[in-house]
Design an enzyme around this catalytic site. Sequence first.
Site, PDB file in Angstrom:
ATOM      1  N   ASP A 231      33.149  72.239  44.154  1.00  2.77           N
ATOM      2  CA  ASP A 231      32.859  72.300  42.716  1.00  2.77           C
ATOM      3  C   ASP A 231      31.642  73.169  42.412  1.00  2.77           C
ATOM      4  O   ASP A 231      30.855  73.481  43.297  1.00  2.77           O
ATOM      5  CB  ASP A 231      32.519  70.898  42.191  1.00  2.77           C
ATOM      6  CG  ASP A 231      33.694  69.957  42.262  1.00  2.77           C
ATOM      7  OD1 ASP A 231      34.848  70.415  42.142  1.00  2.77           O
ATOM      8  OD2 ASP A 231      33.445  68.744  42.436  1.00  2.77           O
TER       9      ASP A 231
ATOM     10  N   TYR B 207      31.414  66.273  55.003  1.00  5.79           N
ATOM     11  CA  TYR B 207      30.434  66.581  53.958  1.00  5.79           C
ATOM     12  C   TYR B 207      29.139  65.815  54.232  1.00  5.79           C
ATOM     13  O   TYR B 207      29.152  64.742  54.841  1.00  5.79           O
ATOM     14  CB  TYR B 207      30.950  66.144  52.583  1.00  5.79           C
ATOM     15  CG  TYR B 207      31.974  67.072  51.963  1.00  5.79           C
ATOM     16  CD1 TYR B 207      31.578  68.085  51.099  1.00  5.79           C
ATOM     17  CD2 TYR B 207      33.332  66.916  52.226  1.00  5.79           C
ATOM     18  CE1 TYR B 207      32.511  68.926  50.509  1.00  5.79           C
ATOM     19  CE2 TYR B 207      34.279  67.758  51.643  1.00  5.79           C
ATOM     20  CZ  TYR B 207      33.856  68.758  50.777  1.00  5.79           C
ATOM     21  OH  TYR B 207      34.780  69.592  50.191  1.00  5.79           O
TER      22      TYR B 207
END
Lengths: 249, 249
Positions: free
Chosen positions: B52, B110
């Site tokens: 994003d 992540y």
Amino acid sequence: MRYRATLAYNGSAYWGFQRQAGESPTVQKAVEDTLKAMTGQTVTVVAAGRTDTGVHATGQVISFDLVSWSHSPDTLVKALNAHLPPDIRIRDAVEAPGFHPRFDAASRRYRYTVLCAPVADPLRAGLVWWVAHPLDLAVMQAAAAILVGTHDFATFGQPPQGDNTVREVFTSVWAQQPDPWGERYEYVVEATAFLHHQVRRMVGMMVEAGLGRLTPAEFEARFRAADLSQAKRAAPPQGLILEAVRYRD
Amino acid sequence: MRYRATLAYNGSAYWGFQRQAGESPTVQKAVEDTLKAMTGQTVTVVAAGRTDTGVHATGQVISFDLVSWSHSPDTLVKALNAHLPPDIRIRDAVEAPGFHPRFDAASRRYRYTVLCAPVADPLRAGLVWWVAHPLDLAVMQAAAAILVGTHDFATFGQPPQGDNTVREVFTSVWAQQPDPWGERYEYVVEATAFLHHQVRRMVGMMVEAGLGRLTPAEFEARFRAADLSQAKRAAPPQGLILEAVRYRD
């Protein structure tokens, strides 16, 4: 009332600490403009160290006088941080009658970070010096040790007018830190005070030695010459952080 | 020839990875435009994960096809890094016939960083989530452990069209790291794949628990409900880094 405050900033967007003629963006101008907007007073901010363009701070110490602040120092910290740009933060503030951040300082401590890796880390652009070739840590450590003590540092900088080039270095040490990206070398130096560009010129010459372009003996000879023409290229500003200023009790 | 490359970027200046209509700055567009300028070819870059706006990567994996590159992959890395903006770097590249970064991926990892301190660190603006209130690490660790395994993660995100919300999480762990500024909490999560905004929603709800606004039992009940309306506010993008993509041999 005089206030003493600890200041942190990312120097990337500023033309150094010190206010300049006109509207040049400097850290001093940003803090003074914020104090003026908050209090209506024209305030002069004095700092322990005048950092250059692109140099950062986590422990800069400043003072300023406010005539009319009727709230606590902690409220002053919150109010300043609400108005300052996000790349400048006040860490703490106390009332400090008679305090002078520069004249009262016993020592300044800087940290310089070199990231040695085949490719630069885009998350640390503006925060480290990226060096693409391997460095010999032991050679840099040997060079750093030579700098400890009271010496003439004229090879690394010119004095302010009326001053000399003798300084006392208390700590001068390189260490490798664990890093997922490459070899991270951090240099910590603490001294009574520093000549203009002194830390960056010392780092620049130590890294030359670490790259094998200068033997430790050549490093020492250039240092002992006490002659600015012996300096190598200064390390770039973005790896440098003013970390702490120590005061006599 | 198809190439596989590892990509790192600071996502602050980009509207996410994926190319959008028009001239919106995205990472995909920057890499494709650079390849086009270098080779004259119109190239499509495929990535393992579509990060994003504001999300970073140190280990994004991409592929692209070049018809006419006559030099080595290492020369391709150097040439790309010479032309890409400094907030995007190619870490390595290899020839990889038939490779698909998304379909061939076995897992994505992540890392999310929370910096807990009274004052934000201006040197890490855009790189961490600054939380001003104390966090209970043990509570966040307990919440993270609940997420390990094969579960329906519908509370944390919607699936791509035609897909379901079941994912397998291999690693989900918070650890405190030494930090000179405050308490730094790093969350590492590895899973087969993630729903849109899943990591940020998981972190947002775990931090709610760490702040004492949600008990571990309430956290678990919301998670087991498998209902997006049970989500809390997603953590902000700047703390998130796509760190690695693992492939079947």
